[in-house]
Design an enzyme around this catalytic site. Structure first.
Site, short mmCIF file in Angstrom:
data_model
loop_
_atom_site.label_atom_id
_atom_site.label_comp_id
_atom_site.label_asym_id
_atom_site.label_seq_id
_atom_site.Cartn_x
_atom_site.Cartn_y
_atom_site.Cartn_z
N LYS A 150 0.83 -1.20 0.00
CA LYS A 150 0.00 0.00 0.00
C LYS A 150 0.87 1.26 0.00
O LYS A 150 1.97 1.27 0.56
CB LYS A 150 -0.90 -0.03 1.23
CG LYS A 150 -1.98 1.03 1.28
CD LYS A 150 -2.88 0.79 2.49
CE LYS A 150 -3.97 1.84 2.63
NZ LYS A 150 -4.85 1.56 3.77
N SER A 225 -9.34 1.86 2.66
CA SER A 225 -8.40 2.64 1.88
C SER A 225 -7.35 1.80 1.14
O SER A 225 -6.57 2.35 0.35
CB SER A 225 -7.67 3.64 2.79
OG SER A 225 -6.97 3.00 3.83
N GLY A 247 -10.28 1.33 10.15
CA GLY A 247 -11.73 1.27 10.32
C GLY A 247 -12.36 0.21 9.44
O GLY A 247 -13.58 0.08 9.38
N GLY A 248 -11.50 -0.55 8.73
CA GLY A 248 -11.99 -1.58 7.81
C GLY A 248 -11.21 -1.58 6.51
O GLY A 248 -11.63 -2.20 5.53
N SER A 249 -10.06 -0.90 6.47
CA SER A 249 -9.38 -0.62 5.21
C SER A 249 -8.72 -1.81 4.54
O SER A 249 -8.31 -1.72 3.39
CB SER A 249 -8.33 0.48 5.42
OG SER A 249 -8.95 1.68 5.78
#
Length: 587
Positions: A150, A225, A247-249
């Protein structure tokens, strides 16, 4: 006295109104020119960044072409279809060469990014790493495996942009710990993937490198993200990627793109050398984790990373090697389950997936126990949002250099721009009509004092204790629950930040959580969606309905959770779910 001295020094004369007006006009004109020059400079920086990326693509394309001219008999499809465990086996035994595998994946990556815009930049040093691994005495667990990372995970000589103009200046001087360990294990980092502007969004677009698309449907988002990772892996390359999750990326792109993804306990993998738009948010920590096509690949990646090299490079990482015995166990599990958290009702297909998996697990001999996560509304507004926006969003707004905001992020930005008093007044007015939005605005007002911040952190600890007590009261090993999906139409995630309640819960708790694809959206799911009203039948519920419409054939996933530091147990449930789902599809 000072004023009298100034009057004596300054000549007494009348001010000419026309001169004053001219001076004011000149000042205004200078201000306009200054702003124009600032924006022009920003545009130039973005153009340079895009040009650098395009130049990198051309160089890799040329290198791939040269390889093809030298070796024309490569079985591309056969290599790309190999699961990670089989690929590592062939590389270890020498029946496949790392060079052949690398250039096969580079060629495929060129194709996928042309279709989805998933890459931020190729890593040309991958060719140097290819030479380096061939000089190593021992072959690591990931010997010869191409890996993508990433955008904000540090690689020497490359930018960590977070999709922000302010981050386009200085390349990092050293590899992050995670990249160092990947290289030590023989992996070849070959690309950095695209992210949403500032990372605070689960779409995947920014004003520098543009919008990333879902490879299954270009009208849909790949999630975020870690959306560039999701699109690249789902597009057929690489076989393994590294994302991050606050948060869930990791889990949302995995859900949207039909992948397996694991968010470990935050401190299980080193964050040293990983950048973000805002530093110091510790109450809801970021976690790095793997994304891949199957659960065994996640397990192998964790096994490779949890090695002595990582523990030595970063002493803050607990020296806990991967527990293969737990992952490989076949003992029945006691599984808690729920299909809704009581805050955001997910679409019918996501609840169907939990129900079907629950039935399959029960038939396979596992014990299923109903479980209800407590007070999710409170967790979302009072714990999660107040952590990320403790200052009312001021630090986050400051990262948007020159006021350039990607369109998909504007709904979030506009809410944060409202003055604190305005947020509180709007919350008071909207409470009777739209209670969720009212609480959202109130949370975005942030905290007012250090004491209030300390109390906020304490409340997170209190909630964790309450949640664990409920878990242990039911004697659970793991939990099966839904994850947000299917893939949203691009642009919608920015309108529905709070729809991530299913994933953000396990960031607040800092529990390991993973996502496994189990099904696809059916015509029946789409018909049932037409009757969807959500919990409140309010604008958010109606927006969610619009966001997921038109998803027939797209992946449907479930989420698996374990207690902190029990990643192996989380992966064990994920593997069981994956096996049962594949058996059902094959039947």
């Amino acid at each position: 006295m000072i004023l009298q001295q100034l009057r004596q020094l300054l000549p007494e004369r009348e001010v000419d109104p026309s001169a004053a007006l001219t001076l004011l006009c000149a000042a205004a004109a200078a201000m306009v020119v200054w702003k124009w020059l600032g924006k022009r400079q920003i545009q130039k920086k973005m153009e340079v960044a895009r040009g650098s990326r395009d130049e990198g693509v051309k160089k890799i394309a040329k290198a791939v072409q040269q390889f093809r001219e030298q070796v024309s008999s490569v079985q591309t499809d056969a290599i790309l279809s190999l699961p990670l465990l089989e690929l590592t086996g062939k590389l270890q035994e020498g029946s496949l060469s790392p060079k052949t595998v690398l250039y096969t994946y580079l060629e495929k990556a060129l194709e996928v990014t042309q279709q989805t815009n998933c890459l931020r930049h190729f890593i040309p040093e991958c060719e140097e790493q290819l030479q380096e691994i061939q000089r190593q005495r021992e072959k690591g667990l990931l010997y010869g495996i191409p890996v993508s990372i990433k955008d904000h995970i540090g690689h020497k000589g490359h930018l960590l942009t977070c999709g922000l103009v302010q981050c386009l200046d200085t390349p990092v001087q050293e590899d992050s710990v995670l990249v160092k360990v990947l290289k030590k294990q023989g992996a070849i980092p070959f690309a950095m993937t695209n992210v949403p502007q500032s990372l605070y969004n689960y779409d995947c677009g920014n004003p520098i490198f543009g919008q990333t698309l879902n490879p299954f449907n270009h009208q849909k988002s790949p999630g975020g993200s870690s959306g560039g990772e999701g699109a690249l892996i789902a597009g057929g390359v690489p076989i393994l990627g590294i994302g991050s999750d606050t948060g869930g990326s990791i889990r949302l792109p995995s859900s949207f793109c039909g992948l397996c993804g694991l968010k470990p306990t935050a401190e299980r993998l080193s964050l040293s050398g990983v950048s973000g738009p805002i530093s110091g948010i510790l109450a809801v920590p970021c976690a790095l984790g793997p994304m891949a096509r199957d659960v065994d690949s996640l397990a192998l990646c964790m096994k490779a990373l949890l090695c002595q090299e990582m523990f030595q490079l970063d002493p803050t990482v607990p020296p806990l090697p991967f527990d293969e015995k737990v992952y490989s166990s076949s003992a029945p599990l006691r599984v808690g389950y729920y299909d809704t958290d009581g805050y955001f009702l997910l679409p019918p297909c996501m609840r169907r997936a939990v129900s079907e998996v629950r039935g399959a697990l029960q038939a396979a001999g596992h014990e299923l126990v109903p479980f209800s996560p407590p007070r999710i509304h409170y967790v979302m507004t009072e714990l999660f949002l107040k952590t990320l926006f403790a200052d009312g969003g001021r630090a986050w707004l400051d990262v948007f250099t020159g006021g350039i905001v990607y369109p998909g992020l504007k709904p979030q930005v506009n809410c944060c721009k409202i003055p604190r008093l305005g947020k509180k007044l709007l919350a008071l007015i909207l409470k009777p009509l739209f209670p969720r939005l009212a609480d959202y605005l109130s949370a975005l007002a942030g905290t007012r004092s250090v004491k209030e911040m300390w109390d906020h952190h304490h409340q997170i600890e209190v909630y964790r204790t309450e949640f664990i007590a409920r878990w242990r009261e039911l004697q659970l090993d793991v939990v099966l629950c839904p994850v947000l999906g299917p893939a949203f139409t691009t642009g919608y995630p920015g309108k529905l930040l709070t729809a991530i309640s299913s994933t953000m819960l396990y960031n607040v708790l800092n529990f390991p959580a993973g996502v496994v694809p189990v099904s696809t959206v059916t015509e029946a799911d789409e018909e049932e969606l037409k009757l969807y009203r959500g919990f409140c039948d309010d604008p958010w519920d109606r927006t969610l309905k619009q966001a997921v419409a038109g998803a027939v054939g797209l992946p449907v996933a479930v989420q698996c959770v374990a207690l902190p530091w029990r990643e192996e147990l989380c992966l064990r449930l994920m593997k069981e779910v994956e096996t049962l789902s594949r058996e059902k599809r094959a039947a």
